[in-house]
Design a protein around this motif. Structure first.
Motif, PDB file in Angstrom:
ATOM      1  N   GLY A   1       0.420  -1.635  -0.048  1.00  0.00           N
ATOM      2  CA  GLY A   1      -0.092   0.278   0.042  1.00  0.00           C
ATOM      3  C   GLY A   1       1.007   1.156   0.166  1.00  0.00           C
ATOM      4  N   ASN A   2       0.232   2.049   0.378  1.00  0.00           N
ATOM      5  CA  ASN A   2       1.170   3.389   0.556  1.00  0.00           C
ATOM      6  C   ASN A   2       2.177   3.480   1.736  1.00  0.00           C
ATOM      7  OD1 ASN A   2      -0.858   4.781  -1.786  1.00  0.00           O
ATOM      8  ND2 ASN A   2      -1.875   5.691  -0.344  1.00  0.00           N
ATOM      9  N   TYR A   3       3.429   4.366   1.176  1.00  0.00           N
ATOM     10  CA  TYR A   3       4.044   4.767   2.312  1.00  0.00           C
ATOM     11  C   TYR A   3       3.775   5.416   3.590  1.00  0.00           C
ATOM     12  CZ  TYR A   3       8.984   5.073   3.520  1.00  0.00           C
ATOM     13  OH  TYR A   3      10.189   4.753   4.216  1.00  0.00           O
ATOM     14  N   PRO A   4       3.629   4.268   4.809  1.00  0.00           N
ATOM     15  CA  PRO A   4       3.363   5.925   5.680  1.00  0.00           C
ATOM     16  C   PRO A   4       3.700   7.228   5.945  1.00  0.00           C
ATOM     17  CG  PRO A   4       3.945   3.875   6.502  1.00  0.00           C
ATOM     18  CD  PRO A   4       5.148   3.485   4.880  1.00  0.00           C
ATOM     19  N   ASN A   5       2.868   7.892   6.205  1.00  0.00           N
ATOM     20  CA  ASN A   5       2.938   9.367   6.430  1.00  0.00           C
ATOM     21  C   ASN A   5       3.528   9.271   7.799  1.00  0.00           C
ATOM     22  OD1 ASN A   5       1.716  12.171   8.079  1.00  0.00           O
ATOM     23  ND2 ASN A   5       0.941  11.914   5.870  1.00  0.00           N
ATOM     24  N   GLN A   6       5.095  10.289   7.203  1.00  0.00           N
ATOM     25  CA  GLN A   6       6.355  10.268   8.125  1.00  0.00           C
ATOM     26  C   GLN A   6       5.676  11.787   9.897  1.00  0.00           C
ATOM     27  OE1 GLN A   6       8.588   8.624   8.948  1.00  0.00           O
ATOM     28  NE2 GLN A   6       7.571   7.592   6.778  1.00  0.00           N
ATOM     29  N   SER A   7       4.987  12.584   8.878  1.00  0.00           N
ATOM     30  CA  SER A   7       4.411  13.533   9.929  1.00  0.00           C
ATOM     31  C   SER A   7       3.435  12.917  11.093  1.00  0.00           C
ATOM     32  CB  SER A   7       4.009  14.548   9.347  1.00  0.00           C
ATOM     33  OG  SER A   7       2.896  15.405  10.236  1.00  0.00           O
ATOM     34  N   ALA A   8       2.277  11.703  10.355  1.00  0.00           N
ATOM     35  CA  ALA A   8       1.452  11.013  11.938  1.00  0.00           C
ATOM     36  C   ALA A   8       2.268  10.113  12.222  1.00  0.00           C
ATOM     37  CB  ALA A   8       0.434  10.201  10.411  1.00  0.00           C
ATOM     38  N   ILE A   9       3.066   9.956  11.685  1.00  0.00           N
ATOM     39  CA  ILE A   9       4.384   8.752  12.425  1.00  0.00           C
ATOM     40  C   ILE A   9       5.231   9.641  14.152  1.00  0.00           C
ATOM     41  CG2 ILE A   9       6.377   7.639  13.060  1.00  0.00           C
ATOM     42  CD1 ILE A   9       6.044   6.027  10.055  1.00  0.00           C
ATOM     43  N   SER A  10       5.735  10.796  13.372  1.00  0.00           N
ATOM     44  CA  SER A  10       5.937  11.213  14.581  1.00  0.00           C
ATOM     45  C   SER A  10       4.494  11.931  15.425  1.00  0.00           C
ATOM     46  CB  SER A  10       6.617  12.773  13.763  1.00  0.00           C
ATOM     47  OG  SER A  10       7.700  12.772  13.284  1.00  0.00           O
ATOM     48  N   LEU A  11       3.230  12.228  14.732  1.00  0.00           N
ATOM     49  CA  LEU A  11       2.542  13.109  16.172  1.00  0.00           C
ATOM     50  C   LEU A  11       2.369  11.603  16.816  1.00  0.00           C
ATOM     51  CD1 LEU A  11       0.355  14.926  13.724  1.00  0.00           C
ATOM     52  CD2 LEU A  11       2.115  15.700  15.871  1.00  0.00           C
ATOM     53  N   PHE A  12       2.842  10.390  16.808  1.00  0.00           N
ATOM     54  CA  PHE A  12       2.358   9.619  17.027  1.00  0.00           C
ATOM     55  C   PHE A  12       3.609   9.057  18.370  1.00  0.00           C
ATOM     56  CE2 PHE A  12       0.849   4.394  18.006  1.00  0.00           C
ATOM     57  CZ  PHE A  12      -0.017   4.541  18.675  1.00  0.00           C
ATOM     58  N   HIS A  13       4.087   9.462  17.553  1.00  0.00           N
ATOM     59  CA  HIS A  13       5.355   9.366  19.088  1.00  0.00           C
ATOM     60  C   HIS A  13       5.900  10.266  20.322  1.00  0.00           C
ATOM     61  CE1 HIS A  13       8.679   6.374  16.767  1.00  0.00           C
ATOM     62  NE2 HIS A  13       8.126   6.558  16.494  1.00  0.00           N
ATOM     63  N   GLU A  14       4.714  11.189  19.447  1.00  0.00           N
ATOM     64  CA  GLU A  14       5.058  12.828  20.419  1.00  0.00           C
ATOM     65  C   GLU A  14       3.675  11.929  21.537  1.00  0.00           C
ATOM     66  OE1 GLU A  14       4.401  16.458  18.889  1.00  0.00           O
ATOM     67  OE2 GLU A  14       5.664  16.302  17.506  1.00  0.00           O
ATOM     68  N   LEU A  15       2.762  11.835  21.889  1.00  0.00           N
ATOM     69  CA  LEU A  15       1.998  11.003  22.058  1.00  0.00           C
ATOM     70  C   LEU A  15       2.207   9.720  22.808  1.00  0.00           C
ATOM     71  CD1 LEU A  15      -1.666  10.341  23.305  1.00  0.00           C
ATOM     72  CD2 LEU A  15      -1.258   8.581  20.869  1.00  0.00           C
ATOM     73  N   ILE A  16       3.007   9.686  22.390  1.00  0.00           N
ATOM     74  CA  ILE A  16       3.364   8.218  23.903  1.00  0.00           C
ATOM     75  C   ILE A  16       4.717   8.420  24.243  1.00  0.00           C
ATOM     76  CG2 ILE A  16       5.145   6.315  23.066  1.00  0.00           C
ATOM     77  CD1 ILE A  16       4.093   5.570  20.104  1.00  0.00           C
ATOM     78  N   SER A  17       5.550   9.741  24.286  1.00  0.00           N
ATOM     79  CA  SER A  17       6.116  10.225  24.737  1.00  0.00           C
ATOM     80  C   SER A  17       5.816  11.101  26.034  1.00  0.00           C
ATOM     81  CB  SER A  17       7.410  10.973  24.536  1.00  0.00           C
ATOM     82  OG  SER A  17       7.796  12.317  24.682  1.00  0.00           O
ATOM     83  N   ASP A  18       4.327  11.957  24.971  1.00  0.00           N
ATOM     84  CA  ASP A  18       3.675  12.635  25.810  1.00  0.00           C
ATOM     85  C   ASP A  18       2.870  12.738  27.716  1.00  0.00           C
ATOM     86  OD1 ASP A  18       4.846  15.398  24.187  1.00  0.00           O
ATOM     87  OD2 ASP A  18       2.146  15.694  23.725  1.00  0.00           O
ATOM     88  N   CYS A  19       3.469  10.907  27.001  1.00  0.00           N
ATOM     89  CA  CYS A  19       1.383  10.021  28.384  1.00  0.00           C
ATOM     90  C   CYS A  19       2.862   9.426  28.761  1.00  0.00           C
ATOM     91  CB  CYS A  19       0.832   9.469  27.176  1.00  0.00           C
ATOM     92  SG  CYS A  19      -0.702  10.249  26.226  1.00  0.00           S
ATOM     93  N   GLY A  20       4.229   9.396  28.931  1.00  0.00           N
ATOM     94  CA  GLY A  20       4.923   8.257  29.666  1.00  0.00           C
ATOM     95  C   GLY A  20       4.501   7.310  29.206  1.00  0.00           C
ATOM     96  N   LEU A  21       4.084   6.348  27.172  1.00  0.00           N
ATOM     97  CA  LEU A  21       3.544   5.466  27.599  1.00  0.00           C
ATOM     98  C   LEU A  21       5.196   4.388  26.588  1.00  0.00           C
ATOM     99  CD1 LEU A  21       0.278   6.042  25.386  1.00  0.00           C
ATOM    100  CD2 LEU A  21       0.525   5.072  27.633  1.00  0.00           C
TER     101      LEU A  21
END
Length: 198
Positions: free
Chosen positions: A151-171
C-alpha cells in the motif's frame, strides 16, 4: 490476567464469530475489547453469553461503522468512567490480587483529521490518571514504516505525532501481535494491527 483486543470489522459475521470463539476458548481472557463491532447490543449480548461473559459495556456503532465492545468475566470488576466512539476508560479491580488499575481501550479515529482530537483526549487522561494505567487497542496509526506491508508509504508526519503522543503520556510500546497492517486493509477473521501500550 489476559486481555484480548481485536479490530474485528464486524463481529456478527459467521467466520469472525467463530474466530472470536476459538480465541476466547483457547486463551481464556479476563477482558475482551472489540472495535468496529458494527452490531447492536442485542446481537452482541447473544455472542457474549455464548462465550461466557456475564459483564459488558458497549458504545453503539454509528450507522454501519464503528462500535465498541467491552466484555469481562468474574475475575475482575470494571467500572466504566466514561466513553466515546473512540475509547472506553475504566477502572479495573482484580478480585484475586486486589490490584486496582485504570485502562483506556482505544479505537483510534480512522480519518487523519479526527486523530488529533483522540490524541488530545488520551493526553488528558494521562495527565489526570493517578492509578497504574494501561492504554490498549487499535490506534489506527503505525509507529514505524516496518509496521505496515504494501500500500501507500506511511505518512511520516503522522508517525512523528504518534511518537509525540507516546512520549507525552509516558507510554511504552509493547508491540503488536498478529499480522502486519497490509495495504491498509485486513482480512475477516484476523487479528488486525494493534498496539499495546502501558
Amino acid at each position: 490476567m489476559l486481555i484480548l483486543t481485536w479490530n474485528c470489522q464486524g463481529v456478527g459475521r459467521t467466520l469472525t464469530s467463530q474466530a472470536l470463539g476459538d480465541l476466547v476458548r483457547k486463551n481464556r481472557p479476563s477482558i475482551v475489547f472489540l472495535m468496529e463491532s458494527k452490531n447492536n447490543k442485542v446481537k452482541l449480548e447473544t455472542i457474549s453469553n455464548k462465550l461466557g461473559f456475564d459483564n459488558s459495556s458497549y458504545v453503539d456503532p454509528d450507522g454501519l461503522s464503528g462500535g465498541l465492545v467491552l466484555w469481562w468475566d468474574t475475575d475482575v470488576k470494571l467500572d466504566v468512567e466514561f466513553n466515546s466512539k473512540n475509547y472506553m476508560h475504566v477502572i479495573v479491580s482484580e478480585i484475586a490480587s486486589r490490584k486496582v488499575w485504570a485502562g483506556t481501550f482505544v479505537y483510534g479515529c480512522p480519518a487523519r483529521a479526527g486523530r488529533n482530537i483522540v490524541w488530545e483526549e488520551i493526553r488528558r487522561i494521562a495527565r489526570a490518571e493517578l492509578l497504574p494505567w494501561l492504554c490498549i487497542g487499535d490506534f489506527n496509526q503505525v509507529l514505524c514504516n516496518n509496521d505496515k506491508m504494501g500500500g501507500n508509504y506511511p505518512n511520516q508526519s503522522a508517525i512523528s505525532l504518534f511518537h509525540e503522543l507516546i512520549s507525552d503520556c509516558g507510554l511504552i510500546d509493547l508491540e503488536f501481535k498478529g499480522p502486519k497492517l497490509h495495504g491498509g486493509i485486513t482480512g475477516t477473521g484476523q487479528i488486525s494491527s494493534w498496539s499495546v501500550l502501558i
